[in-house]
Design an enzyme around this catalytic site. Structure first.
Site, PDB file in Angstrom:
ATOM      1  N   CYS A   1      40.862  42.757  32.526  1.00  0.00           N
ATOM      2  CA  CYS A   1      41.812  43.076  31.514  1.00  0.00           C
ATOM      3  C   CYS A   1      43.247  42.537  31.848  1.00  0.00           C
ATOM      4  CB  CYS A   1      41.995  44.467  31.380  1.00  0.00           C
ATOM      5  SG  CYS A   1      40.642  45.240  30.578  1.00  0.00           S
TER       6      CYS A   1
ATOM      7  N   ARG B   1      45.692  52.003  37.676  1.00  0.00           N
ATOM      8  CA  ARG B   1      45.563  50.482  38.151  1.00  0.00           C
ATOM      9  C   ARG B   1      46.338  50.198  39.323  1.00  0.00           C
ATOM     10  NH1 ARG B   1      41.215  50.207  35.373  1.00  0.00           N
ATOM     11  NH2 ARG B   1      41.324  48.985  33.661  1.00  0.00           N
TER      12      ARG B   1
ATOM     13  N   GLU C   1      48.481  43.391  34.050  1.00  0.00           N
ATOM     14  CA  GLU C   1      47.781  44.029  34.985  1.00  0.00           C
ATOM     15  C   GLU C   1      47.293  43.141  36.182  1.00  0.00           C
ATOM     16  OE1 GLU C   1      44.381  46.476  33.755  1.00  0.00           O
ATOM     17  OE2 GLU C   1      43.263  45.581  35.370  1.00  0.00           O
TER      18      GLU C   1
HETATM   19  C1  LIG Z   1      34.470  40.696  33.867  1.00  0.00           C
HETATM   20  C2  LIG Z   1      35.533  41.376  34.725  1.00  0.00           C
HETATM   21  C3  LIG Z   1      35.475  42.975  34.290  1.00  0.00           C
HETATM   22  C4  LIG Z   1      36.189  43.919  34.957  1.00  0.00           C
HETATM   23  N1  LIG Z   1      36.307  45.098  34.774  1.00  0.00           N
HETATM   24  C5  LIG Z   1      36.984  46.076  35.461  1.00  0.00           C
HETATM   25  C6  LIG Z   1      36.996  47.389  34.945  1.00  0.00           C
HETATM   26  O1  LIG Z   1      36.236  47.872  34.247  1.00  0.00           O
HETATM   27  N2  LIG Z   1      37.917  48.149  35.621  1.00  0.00           N
HETATM   28  C7  LIG Z   1      38.549  47.868  36.629  1.00  0.00           C
HETATM   29  O2  LIG Z   1      39.469  48.697  37.167  1.00  0.00           O
HETATM   30  N3  LIG Z   1      38.781  46.434  36.907  1.00  0.00           N
HETATM   31  C8  LIG Z   1      38.077  45.550  36.132  1.00  0.00           C
HETATM   32  N4  LIG Z   1      38.211  44.044  36.438  1.00  0.00           N
HETATM   33  C9  LIG Z   1      39.059  43.820  37.379  1.00  0.00           C
HETATM   34  C10 LIG Z   1      38.548  43.709  38.724  1.00  0.00           C
HETATM   35  O3  LIG Z   1      37.281  43.614  38.884  1.00  0.00           O
HETATM   36  C11 LIG Z   1      38.947  44.887  39.766  1.00  0.00           C
HETATM   37  O4  LIG Z   1      40.403  44.915  39.598  1.00  0.00           O
HETATM   38  C12 LIG Z   1      38.584  44.707  41.351  1.00  0.00           C
HETATM   39  O5  LIG Z   1      38.891  45.950  42.063  1.00  0.00           O
HETATM   40  C13 LIG Z   1      39.386  43.304  41.927  1.00  0.00           C
HETATM   41  O6  LIG Z   1      38.639  43.409  43.207  1.00  0.00           O
HETATM   42  P1  LIG Z   1      38.599  42.119  44.145  1.00  0.00           P
HETATM   43  O7  LIG Z   1      38.395  42.240  45.314  1.00  0.00           O
HETATM   44  O8  LIG Z   1      38.343  41.029  43.312  1.00  0.00           O
HETATM   45  O9  LIG Z   1      40.616  42.153  44.283  1.00  0.00           O
HETATM   46  P2  LIG Z   1      41.278  40.527  44.138  1.00  0.00           P
HETATM   47  O10 LIG Z   1      41.078  40.089  42.685  1.00  0.00           O
HETATM   48  O11 LIG Z   1      40.686  39.587  45.052  1.00  0.00           O
HETATM   49  O12 LIG Z   1      42.675  41.202  44.668  1.00  0.00           O
HETATM   50  C14 LIG Z   1      43.296  42.234  43.568  1.00  0.00           C
HETATM   51  C15 LIG Z   1      44.565  42.543  44.360  1.00  0.00           C
HETATM   52  O13 LIG Z   1      44.275  43.258  45.334  1.00  0.00           O
HETATM   53  C16 LIG Z   1      44.850  42.733  47.002  1.00  0.00           C
HETATM   54  N5  LIG Z   1      43.724  42.819  47.753  1.00  0.00           N
HETATM   55  C17 LIG Z   1      42.500  42.448  47.565  1.00  0.00           C
HETATM   56  N6  LIG Z   1      41.871  43.139  48.730  1.00  0.00           N
HETATM   57  C18 LIG Z   1      42.660  43.556  49.698  1.00  0.00           C
HETATM   58  C19 LIG Z   1      42.489  44.151  50.810  1.00  0.00           C
HETATM   59  N7  LIG Z   1      41.578  44.417  51.693  1.00  0.00           N
HETATM   60  N8  LIG Z   1      43.810  44.800  51.346  1.00  0.00           N
HETATM   61  C20 LIG Z   1      44.995  44.756  50.518  1.00  0.00           C
HETATM   62  N9  LIG Z   1      44.834  44.031  49.452  1.00  0.00           N
HETATM   63  C21 LIG Z   1      43.946  43.503  49.024  1.00  0.00           C
HETATM   64  C22 LIG Z   1      44.960  41.410  46.447  1.00  0.00           C
HETATM   65  O14 LIG Z   1      45.896  40.765  47.242  1.00  0.00           O
HETATM   66  C23 LIG Z   1      45.632  41.243  44.978  1.00  0.00           C
HETATM   67  O15 LIG Z   1      46.780  41.668  45.015  1.00  0.00           O
HETATM   68  C24 LIG Z   1      37.240  43.400  35.777  1.00  0.00           C
HETATM   69  C25 LIG Z   1      37.275  41.936  36.082  1.00  0.00           C
HETATM   70  C26 LIG Z   1      36.464  40.968  35.563  1.00  0.00           C
HETATM   71  C27 LIG Z   1      36.475  39.733  35.902  1.00  0.00           C
END
Ligand SMILES: Cc1cc2nc3c(=O)[nH]c(=O)nc-3n(C[C@H](O)[C@H](O)[C@H](O)COP(=O)(O)OP(=O)(O)OC[C@H]3O[C@@H](n4cnc5c(N)ncnc54)[C@H](O)[C@@H]3O)c2cc1C
Length: 308
Positions: free
Chosen positions: A221, A173, A291
């Protein structure tokens, strides 16, 4: 130093934006400015301008792994979702270059249609490929690190660099990009029949939707799995499934998800996180660590004994 209210953005931007509308938890107050770059040049220029003007900022993708204070933030937000593309990187079409803002579900669907396998590790994961790269998204069906080949990014000093993925690029993660700006990720996939890929996707989705609250607002999570344990199982064994503070509830489907039952506040969720940590520590002697990323103006104390 330019104040955030006088900031001249080198890309489309909006003032006074509610972040609630940009998170899967449906939570988060106002920020003074939200920048929406549409391509790599605009994204790089936006971050560079913010840095030169001395304005603090945060990167936001799909907002699927973030808990944001309803009281709002003073920082600028750079939203990557407008910078979404997918192009072939090799003649065979098995290597693809992805813009940071490309949606993960779109990536999964498109690669299935193209007869490529590998993206199944991200089935049921909301957000963007940039967020997936920073967080090394995935789970029991594989991780982003298993398909990532190269990453183009801005270093903390804002130098643009592209590196091959190595042994230390990704962790559990986590990745080396936490303090960087991810611009593009190159993934290496394999050829397979679209029908076979579709079958695997269907099986994974069925399994996930039976075990996780995929429809209700959440941030995925909340806690990392401690070494040798499942956070969800520890929470369940401590009898905390269904525990509630205001409209924030530990999912009855999966102990490691907190869902927003409608009007949950940031403080409700924090209080519930503390309760869960305390309950698990008292029951199993294991200290859980979050996380989910937590964004607030206030320094936060999340230990089990602290009060909101
Ligand atoms: C229903 C549900 C199910 C999920 N299941 C999983 C799963 O099975 N496995 C899993 O790993 N995760 C899961 N997640 C969590 C999430 O989907 C992942 O962590 C995903 O990768 C987050 O991407 P995001 O673009 O939404 O990031 P954000 O939530 O927008 O950002 C997360 C972090 O990354 C940083 N960030 C985002 N984009 C950039 C960039 N381009 N450059 C630098 N920093 C950046 C942000 O500043 C922040 O610190 C789940 C979430 C939900 C709501």
């Amino acid at each position: 130093m330019t104040s955030v209210t006088n900031f001249q953005a080198p890309c489309p931007a909006r003032d006074d934006v509610q972040l609630r509308d940009h998170t899967t938890f449906r939570m988060g107050g106002k920020v003074p400015v939200l920048l929406e770059p549409r391509n790599r040049d605009e994204l790089v220029a936006a971050v560079q301008r913010l840095r030169v003007d001395g304005i603090p900022y945060r990167m936001l993708g799909g907002g699927a792994n973030i808990l944001i204070d309803d009281a709002g933030l003073d920082e600028a937000i750079v939203l990557t979702t407008g910078f979404a593309f997918m192009v072939r990187e090799n003649d065979e079409g098995t290597e693809l270059r992805l813009g940071a803002g490309l949606s993960i579900p779109q990536f999964v669907t498109k690669t299935r249609e193209m007869g490529l396998t590998g993206a199944e590790c991200l089935v049921g994961v909301p957000g963007t490929m940039g967020g997936a790269t920073v967080m090394n998204a995935g789970g029991r069906h594989g991780w982003l690190s298993s398909i990532a080949k190269r990453v183009r990014y801005l270093t903390p000093a804002l130098d643009e660099q592209e590196d091959a993925v190595g042994e230390r690029t990704f962790g559990y993660r986590s990745s080396m990009f936490d303090a960087c700006v991810v611009l593009e990720t190159v993934v290496a996939l394999q050829r397979d029949a679209p029908k076979a890929v579709q079958e695997r996707i269907k099986t994974i989705l069925k399994e996930k939707s039976a075990a996780q609250p995929l429809i209700e607002p959440s941030a995925g999570c909340i806690f990392k799995n401690p070494d040798g344990h499942s956070a969800g199982k520890l929470i369940e064994s401590a009898g905390l499934k269904g525990a509630r503070v205001g409209d924030a509830e530990v999912s009855t489907k999966h102990g490691n998800f907190i869902v927003n039952r409608g009007a949950a506040t940031f403080r409700d969720v924090l209080q519930l996180i503390r309760q869960v940590r305390k309950g698990v520590f008292e029951h199993a002697g294991v200290d859980l660590h979050t996380e989910v990323k937590i964004w607030s103006r206030e320094p936060l104390e999340l230990s089990a004994s602290s009060r909101p």
